[in-house]
Design a protein around this motif. Structure first.
Motif, PDB file in Angstrom:
ATOM      1  N   ASP A 222       6.543  -2.143  -4.025  1.00 51.25           N
ATOM      2  CA  ASP A 222       5.199  -1.625  -4.268  1.00 51.25           C
ATOM      3  C   ASP A 222       4.128  -2.617  -3.831  1.00 51.25           C
ATOM      4  OD1 ASP A 222       6.132   0.767  -5.288  1.00 51.25           O
ATOM      5  OD2 ASP A 222       6.052   0.099  -7.373  1.00 51.25           O
ATOM      6  N   LEU A 223       4.373  -3.907  -4.043  1.00 51.18           N
ATOM      7  CA  LEU A 223       3.382  -4.915  -3.670  1.00 51.18           C
ATOM      8  C   LEU A 223       3.235  -5.018  -2.158  1.00 51.18           C
ATOM      9  CD1 LEU A 223       4.379  -7.560  -6.347  1.00 51.18           C
ATOM     10  CD2 LEU A 223       2.175  -6.372  -6.208  1.00 51.18           C
ATOM     11  N   ILE A 224       4.334  -4.909  -1.429  1.00 49.63           N
ATOM     12  CA  ILE A 224       4.272  -4.951   0.036  1.00 49.63           C
ATOM     13  C   ILE A 224       3.655  -3.669   0.589  1.00 49.63           C
ATOM     14  CG2 ILE A 224       5.674  -5.029   2.140  1.00 49.63           C
ATOM     15  CD1 ILE A 224       7.672  -6.798   0.547  1.00 49.63           C
ATOM     16  N   ALA A 225       4.018  -2.531   0.019  1.00 45.70           N
ATOM     17  CA  ALA A 225       3.432  -1.266   0.476  1.00 45.70           C
ATOM     18  C   ALA A 225       1.926  -1.273   0.255  1.00 45.70           C
ATOM     19  CB  ALA A 225       4.080  -0.095  -0.255  1.00 45.70           C
ATOM     20  N   GLY A 226       1.499  -1.803  -0.898  1.00 46.69           N
ATOM     21  CA  GLY A 226       0.083  -1.952  -1.171  1.00 46.69           C
ATOM     22  C   GLY A 226      -0.592  -0.679  -1.643  1.00 46.69           C
ATOM     23  N   ASP A 227      -1.922  -0.726  -1.671  1.00 45.03           N
ATOM     24  CA  ASP A 227      -2.732   0.393  -2.129  1.00 45.03           C
ATOM     25  C   ASP A 227      -3.976   0.487  -1.253  1.00 45.03           C
ATOM     26  OD1 ASP A 227      -4.494  -1.624  -3.010  1.00 45.03           O
ATOM     27  OD2 ASP A 227      -3.607  -1.645  -5.012  1.00 45.03           O
ATOM     28  N   GLU A 228      -4.912   1.302  -1.673  1.00 41.35           N
ATOM     29  CA  GLU A 228      -6.106   1.517  -0.855  1.00 41.35           C
ATOM     30  C   GLU A 228      -6.968   0.257  -0.719  1.00 41.35           C
ATOM     31  OE1 GLU A 228      -7.006   2.119  -5.090  1.00 41.35           O
ATOM     32  OE2 GLU A 228      -5.446   2.910  -3.754  1.00 41.35           O
ATOM     33  N   GLN A 229      -6.717  -0.744  -1.553  1.00 46.89           N
ATOM     34  CA  GLN A 229      -7.513  -1.970  -1.492  1.00 46.89           C
ATOM     35  C   GLN A 229      -6.761  -3.144  -0.862  1.00 46.89           C
ATOM     36  OE1 GLN A 229      -9.988  -2.928  -4.961  1.00 46.89           O
ATOM     37  NE2 GLN A 229      -9.361  -0.986  -5.873  1.00 46.89           N
ATOM     38  N   VAL A 245      18.615  -4.858   5.568  1.00 48.08           N
ATOM     39  CA  VAL A 245      17.990  -3.693   4.934  1.00 48.08           C
ATOM     40  C   VAL A 245      16.481  -3.871   4.885  1.00 48.08           C
ATOM     41  CG1 VAL A 245      17.818  -2.368   2.791  1.00 48.08           C
ATOM     42  CG2 VAL A 245      20.049  -3.134   3.604  1.00 48.08           C
ATOM     43  N   ALA A 246      16.026  -5.071   4.529  1.00 48.70           N
ATOM     44  CA  ALA A 246      14.582  -5.336   4.477  1.00 48.70           C
ATOM     45  C   ALA A 246      13.944  -5.120   5.840  1.00 48.70           C
ATOM     46  CB  ALA A 246      14.337  -6.757   3.985  1.00 48.70           C
ATOM     47  N   ALA A 247      14.617  -5.552   6.901  1.00 48.68           N
ATOM     48  CA  ALA A 247      14.072  -5.395   8.246  1.00 48.68           C
ATOM     49  C   ALA A 247      13.929  -3.921   8.619  1.00 48.68           C
ATOM     50  CB  ALA A 247      14.961  -6.118   9.251  1.00 48.68           C
ATOM     51  N   ARG A 248      14.924  -3.133   8.290  1.00 50.45           N
ATOM     52  CA  ARG A 248      14.841  -1.694   8.581  1.00 50.45           C
ATOM     53  C   ARG A 248      13.711  -1.054   7.788  1.00 50.45           C
ATOM     54  NH1 ARG A 248      20.520  -2.117   8.215  1.00 50.45           N
ATOM     55  NH2 ARG A 248      20.590  -1.016   6.217  1.00 50.45           N
ATOM     56  N   ALA A 249      13.560  -1.471   6.534  1.00 53.85           N
ATOM     57  CA  ALA A 249      12.495  -0.918   5.698  1.00 53.85           C
ATOM     58  C   ALA A 249      11.117  -1.302   6.226  1.00 53.85           C
ATOM     59  CB  ALA A 249      12.661  -1.406   4.259  1.00 53.85           C
ATOM     60  N   LEU A 250      10.952  -2.548   6.625  1.00 51.36           N
ATOM     61  CA  LEU A 250       9.663  -3.009   7.141  1.00 51.36           C
ATOM     62  C   LEU A 250       9.304  -2.303   8.445  1.00 51.36           C
ATOM     63  CD1 LEU A 250      10.201  -6.754   6.301  1.00 51.36           C
ATOM     64  CD2 LEU A 250       8.313  -5.357   5.409  1.00 51.36           C
ATOM     65  N   ALA A 251      10.298  -2.020   9.268  1.00 54.55           N
ATOM     66  CA  ALA A 251      10.050  -1.264  10.492  1.00 54.55           C
ATOM     67  C   ALA A 251       9.566   0.153  10.157  1.00 54.55           C
ATOM     68  CB  ALA A 251      11.307  -1.222  11.346  1.00 54.55           C
ATOM     69  N   LYS A 252      10.155   0.762   9.124  1.00 55.88           N
ATOM     70  CA  LYS A 252       9.698   2.087   8.685  1.00 55.88           C
ATOM     71  C   LYS A 252       8.246   2.035   8.230  1.00 55.88           C
ATOM     72  CE  LYS A 252      13.535   4.686   8.834  1.00 55.88           C
ATOM     73  NZ  LYS A 252      13.624   5.946   9.626  1.00 55.88           N
ATOM     74  N   LEU A 253       7.907   1.006   7.470  1.00 53.26           N
ATOM     75  CA  LEU A 253       6.539   0.871   6.970  1.00 53.26           C
ATOM     76  C   LEU A 253       5.557   0.747   8.125  1.00 53.26           C
ATOM     77  CD1 LEU A 253       4.819   0.564   4.378  1.00 53.26           C
ATOM     78  CD2 LEU A 253       5.123  -1.908   4.593  1.00 53.26           C
ATOM     79  N   ALA A 254       5.939  -0.027   9.144  1.00 49.56           N
ATOM     80  CA  ALA A 254       5.074  -0.206  10.315  1.00 49.56           C
ATOM     81  C   ALA A 254       4.876   1.101  11.084  1.00 49.56           C
ATOM     82  CB  ALA A 254       5.651  -1.271  11.231  1.00 49.56           C
ATOM     83  N   GLU A 255       5.862   1.989  11.003  1.00 49.55           N
ATOM     84  CA  GLU A 255       5.774   3.288  11.661  1.00 49.55           C
ATOM     85  C   GLU A 255       4.952   4.291  10.849  1.00 49.55           C
ATOM     86  OE1 GLU A 255       9.851   4.334  11.960  1.00 49.55           O
ATOM     87  OE2 GLU A 255      10.302   2.851  13.516  1.00 49.55           O
ATOM     88  N   GLY A 256       4.542   3.885   9.646  1.00 46.55           N
ATOM     89  CA  GLY A 256       3.806   4.788   8.776  1.00 46.55           C
ATOM     90  C   GLY A 256       4.686   5.611   7.865  1.00 46.55           C
ATOM     91  N   THR A 258       6.156   5.484   4.820  1.00 47.54           N
ATOM     92  CA  THR A 258       6.200   4.786   3.540  1.00 47.54           C
ATOM     93  C   THR A 258       7.362   5.276   2.691  1.00 47.54           C
ATOM     94  OG1 THR A 258       3.799   4.533   3.629  1.00 47.54           O
ATOM     95  CG2 THR A 258       4.855   4.144   1.512  1.00 47.54           C
ATOM     96  N   ASP A 259       7.651   6.575   2.752  1.00 49.17           N
ATOM     97  CA  ASP A 259       8.777   7.099   1.980  1.00 49.17           C
ATOM     98  C   ASP A 259      10.086   6.476   2.456  1.00 49.17           C
ATOM     99  OD1 ASP A 259       7.094   8.689   0.489  1.00 49.17           O
ATOM    100  OD2 ASP A 259       7.468  10.514   1.662  1.00 49.17           O
ATOM    101  N   GLY A 260      10.246   6.349   3.774  1.00 45.62           N
ATOM    102  CA  GLY A 260      11.451   5.728   4.304  1.00 45.62           C
ATOM    103  C   GLY A 260      11.560   4.264   3.886  1.00 45.62           C
ATOM    104  N   LEU A 265      14.438   0.310   0.356  1.00 43.35           N
ATOM    105  CA  LEU A 265      14.343  -0.844  -0.533  1.00 43.35           C
ATOM    106  C   LEU A 265      14.659  -0.525  -1.991  1.00 43.35           C
ATOM    107  CD1 LEU A 265      11.311  -3.060   0.562  1.00 43.35           C
ATOM    108  CD2 LEU A 265      13.743  -3.378   1.001  1.00 43.35           C
ATOM    109  N   ALA A 266      14.494   0.718  -2.397  1.00 41.29           N
ATOM    110  CA  ALA A 266      14.690   1.054  -3.811  1.00 41.29           C
ATOM    111  C   ALA A 266      16.044   0.585  -4.355  1.00 41.29           C
ATOM    112  CB  ALA A 266      14.510   2.556  -4.024  1.00 41.29           C
ATOM    113  N   PRO A 267      17.165   0.790  -3.644  1.00 46.27           N
ATOM    114  CA  PRO A 267      18.448   0.335  -4.199  1.00 46.27           C
ATOM    115  C   PRO A 267      18.573  -1.183  -4.285  1.00 46.27           C
ATOM    116  CG  PRO A 267      18.788   2.002  -2.490  1.00 46.27           C
ATOM    117  CD  PRO A 267      17.363   1.555  -2.397  1.00 46.27           C
ATOM    118  N   THR A 268      17.725  -1.917  -3.540  1.00 46.54           N
ATOM    119  CA  THR A 268      17.813  -3.375  -3.600  1.00 46.54           C
ATOM    120  C   THR A 268      17.120  -3.947  -4.827  1.00 46.54           C
ATOM    121  OG1 THR A 268      15.766  -3.903  -2.363  1.00 46.54           O
ATOM    122  CG2 THR A 268      17.752  -3.421  -1.066  1.00 46.54           C
ATOM    123  N   VAL A 269      16.260  -3.156  -5.461  1.00 46.39           N
ATOM    124  CA  VAL A 269      15.487  -3.683  -6.591  1.00 46.39           C
ATOM    125  C   VAL A 269      16.388  -3.982  -7.780  1.00 46.39           C
ATOM    126  CG1 VAL A 269      13.638  -3.207  -8.234  1.00 46.39           C
ATOM    127  CG2 VAL A 269      13.351  -2.595  -5.821  1.00 46.39           C
TER     128      VAL A 269
END
Length: 344
Positions: A222-229, A245-256, A258-260, A265-269
């Motif tokens: 959640d902290l990496i995904a961030g919010d409107e601010q 796994v983190a690398a694949r997740a970060l690539a998804k985030l960069a593609e927009g 966020t759900d991916g 990352l959810a199972p890693t928590v």
């Protein structure tokens, strides 16, 4: 394989060291693991807490580690600057000189400095003005921005009252005063207090251009995904065992996607919360255990014999959660697990 250019966050994995025995680093395996992290696009945070800094890795070995890793860098690298070579009685001037000595080593190696919290400064400082004198002077000496690290007492109880106050809001104000007086000298702050609400408030209070590198191994998605601010970048111990796994997740985030990102990352928590459970400072045992299960090293061994710091039950649960998170290959992990049980 991911590249750093595919990420829209600046990310470092705080890397562990591979021990040959209780006192000796296996340099080849240790450096090979750094190349593993770089190959996934992650930066390497060298000679930090995850590398058993102050818990088996002394300053001479840390300095050698920094030099060797920086000489082979195939991606971003930052490295810890502390005061852990000090012996005997020490005043503020001695603490400052110790910081400057280690700063020179990191800069000469070609790594970005991370100004770590100092047990000696915590024991010597009488109030926020002493932190300003020491940390401010170090910042005044650098020509390129550094990362400031705030390590909480869950990781090191000797750091109680850091930044001149046991009260976290007051300590935060003191911390921010140092940063705001020299924003051009601070690339970012790494916050390891395991308090997501505090981190969000701090990152919103930082001067423009100063990053917040999350060190929160409980709430990082959640902290990496961030919010409107805004969002947090990352400098995390948990990225050591979950790098692919983190690398694949970060690539998804960069593609927009966020759900991916969250889906990966959810199972890693659950795994991270288990590894970093109290006493939190023994998380290194689980990190090295998973590196061994994943085939990155030939033995499950830590400096100082700290492989015994966690119970068999704790490690069994780490293995189970790592398999769910997809960070170990189940057949190899099971084979090595049975090998370890048989050797006990």
């Amino acid at each position: 394989m991911s590249s750093a250019k595919s990420f829209n966050r600046t990310v470092f994995a705080a890397a562990h060291v591979v021990a040959r025995d209780e006192r000796t680093v296996d340099w080849d395996a240790t450096l090979a693991f750094r190349h593993h992290l770089w190959s996934h696009g992650l930066g390497v945070a060298e000679a930090m807490d995850t590398a058993q800094r102050g818990m088996g890795l002394d300053w001479p070995a840390a300095a050698e580690l920094i030099r060797r890793s920086a000489a082979e860098k195939a991606g971003r690298i930052c490295a810890g600057v502390g005061t852990d070579h000090l012996t005997g009685e020490a005043g503020l001037g001695d603490v400052l000189d110790a910081y400057l000595h280690q700063l020179d080593v990191v800069l000469e190696a070609g790594a970005q400095p991370v100004l770590m919290c100092s047990r000696r400064l915590a024991a010597t400082a009488r109030g926020p003005e002493d932190y300003e004198e020491v940390v401010g002077t170090v910042l005044d000496r650098v020509s390129e921005p550094v990362i400031l690290h705030w390590l909480g007492t869950a990781f090191d109880p000797a750091l109680e009252g850091y930044w001149g106050a046991a009260d976290v809001p007051r300590a935060t104000r003191n911390f921010l005063e140092i940063i705001r007086s020299r924003p051009d000298k601070v690339d970012g702050v790494k916050v390891s207090l395991l308090d997501a609400g505090h981190e969000i408030g701090l990152r919103r209070a930082l001067p423009p251009g100063v990053r917040c590198y999350t060190g929160d191994d409980f709430h990082y998605p959640d902290l990496i995904a961030g919010d409107e601010q805004g969002h947090s970048d990352a400098l995390l111990g948990i990225f050591d065992p979950i790098a692919p796994v983190a690398a694949r997740a970060l690539a998804k985030l960069a593609e927009g996607d966020t759900d991916g990102f969250h889906s990966l990352l959810a199972p890693t928590v659950a795994l991270s919360r288990h590894l970093f459970s109290a006493p939190t400072y023994h998380y290194k045992t689980g990190v090295v255990f998973l590196a061994w299960l994943a085939g990155h090293q030939e033995d499950f061994r830590l400096l100082g014999g700290l492989e015994s710091a966690r119970s068999a039950e704790h490690l069994a649960e780490a293995k189970r959660l790592a398999e769910i998170a997809g960070v170990v290959e189940p057949e190899l992990a099971e084979r090595r697990w049975r090998q370890w049980l048989a050797s006990r």
